[in-house]
Motif scaffolding. Structure first.
Motif, PDB file in Angstrom:
ATOM      1  N   ASN A  29       0.833  -1.208   0.000  1.00 55.07           N
ATOM      2  CA  ASN A  29       0.000   0.000   0.000  1.00 55.07           C
ATOM      3  C   ASN A  29       0.864   1.252   0.000  1.00 55.07           C
ATOM      4  O   ASN A  29       0.612   2.197  -0.760  1.00 55.07           O
ATOM      5  N   ARG A  46      -5.874   0.831  -5.527  1.00 54.41           N
ATOM      6  CA  ARG A  46      -6.838   0.785  -4.419  1.00 54.41           C
ATOM      7  C   ARG A  46      -6.179   0.088  -3.239  1.00 54.41           C
ATOM      8  O   ARG A  46      -5.617  -0.991  -3.369  1.00 54.41           O
ATOM      9  N   ARG A  47      -6.235   0.723  -2.092  1.00 55.46           N
ATOM     10  CA  ARG A  47      -5.666   0.184  -0.855  1.00 55.46           C
ATOM     11  C   ARG A  47      -6.204  -1.217  -0.581  1.00 55.46           C
ATOM     12  O   ARG A  47      -7.378  -1.494  -0.795  1.00 55.46           O
ATOM     13  N   GLN A  48      -5.318  -2.090  -0.098  1.00 59.83           N
ATOM     14  CA  GLN A  48      -5.693  -3.466   0.247  1.00 59.83           C
ATOM     15  C   GLN A  48      -5.686  -3.614   1.770  1.00 59.83           C
ATOM     16  O   GLN A  48      -4.873  -2.996   2.461  1.00 59.83           O
ATOM     17  N   VAL A  49      -6.585  -4.446   2.263  1.00 57.87           N
ATOM     18  CA  VAL A  49      -6.725  -4.674   3.701  1.00 57.87           C
ATOM     19  C   VAL A  49      -6.735  -6.170   3.956  1.00 57.87           C
ATOM     20  O   VAL A  49      -7.437  -6.922   3.274  1.00 57.87           O
ATOM     21  N   THR A  51      -7.721  -9.407   6.095  1.00 63.59           N
ATOM     22  CA  THR A  51      -8.740  -9.848   7.040  1.00 63.59           C
ATOM     23  C   THR A  51      -8.296 -11.169   7.654  1.00 63.59           C
ATOM     24  O   THR A  51      -7.649 -11.983   6.998  1.00 63.59           O
ATOM     25  N   ASP A  73      -9.989  -1.939  -0.103  1.00 65.13           N
ATOM     26  CA  ASP A  73     -10.663  -0.932   0.718  1.00 65.13           C
ATOM     27  C   ASP A  73     -11.528  -0.110  -0.246  1.00 65.13           C
ATOM     28  O   ASP A  73     -11.011   0.532  -1.166  1.00 65.13           O
ATOM     29  N   SER A  75     -13.192   2.566   0.172  1.00 64.14           N
ATOM     30  CA  SER A  75     -13.390   3.995   0.457  1.00 64.14           C
ATOM     31  C   SER A  75     -13.095   4.809  -0.808  1.00 64.14           C
ATOM     32  O   SER A  75     -12.451   4.342  -1.743  1.00 64.14           O
ATOM     33  N   ASN A  98      -6.614   5.650  -2.554  1.00 60.39           N
ATOM     34  CA  ASN A  98      -7.245   5.879  -1.249  1.00 60.39           C
ATOM     35  C   ASN A  98      -6.316   5.451  -0.105  1.00 60.39           C
ATOM     36  O   ASN A  98      -6.764   5.078   0.968  1.00 60.39           O
TER      37      ASN A  98
END
Length: 138
Positions: A29, A46-49, A51, A73, A75, A98
């Motif tokens: 990111n 796009r930002r990665q998250v 889990t 993400d 957003s 983002n």
């Protein structure tokens, strides 16, 4: 006693693996914080998250943590006025990723602390095993 320490070390090892993967995603990111699209109308990075999920390990008879996935993400992107950019729209605005560097730094710090805590558990368990072996030798 060895079985209990093995279980503790297995749980901590699963924490090491998940936090290591989380740190890799955060680094990705941060590396792409300024990666814009190449063409008008296309989305930038796009930002990665990461889990997580809890998994029961039957051999250890304990719950471990694992990465359940890496998700985008959703957003909103931010916009910057730059009519000379190849990805600028008809009004001269470019969509930016983002990714918020401050958020990424805080997430990285949290992941590092969790990683270190799991490493400390493994080191303490190893030390206890070695002390037990020394006691049995005497």
């Amino acid at each position: 006693m060895s079985g209990d320490l093995d279980t503790v070390m297995g749980i901590a090892a699963s924490g090491l693996q998940t936090q290591g993967q989380r740190m890799r995603v955060i680094a990705q990111n941060m590396a792409n914080a300024n990666t814009t699209a190449d063409a008008p109308g296309a989305d930038p990075y796009r930002r990665q998250v990461v889990t997580f999920r809890q998994v029961f390990d039957k051999e250890m008879n304990a719950n471990k943590v694992t990465v359940s996935g890496v998700k985008p993400d959703m957003s909103d992107f931010t916009r910057r006025f730059d009519p000379s950019h190849p990805a600028a729209d008809k009004d001269g605005y470019v969509l930016l990723p983002n990714v918020k560097p401050l958020v990424e730094v805080m997430d990285m710090r949290d992941a590092q602390r969790s990683y270190e805590a799991n490493l400390n558990v493994i080191e303490a368990s190893r030390g206890m095993m070695l002390r037990t072996i020394d006691l049995l030798r005497n």
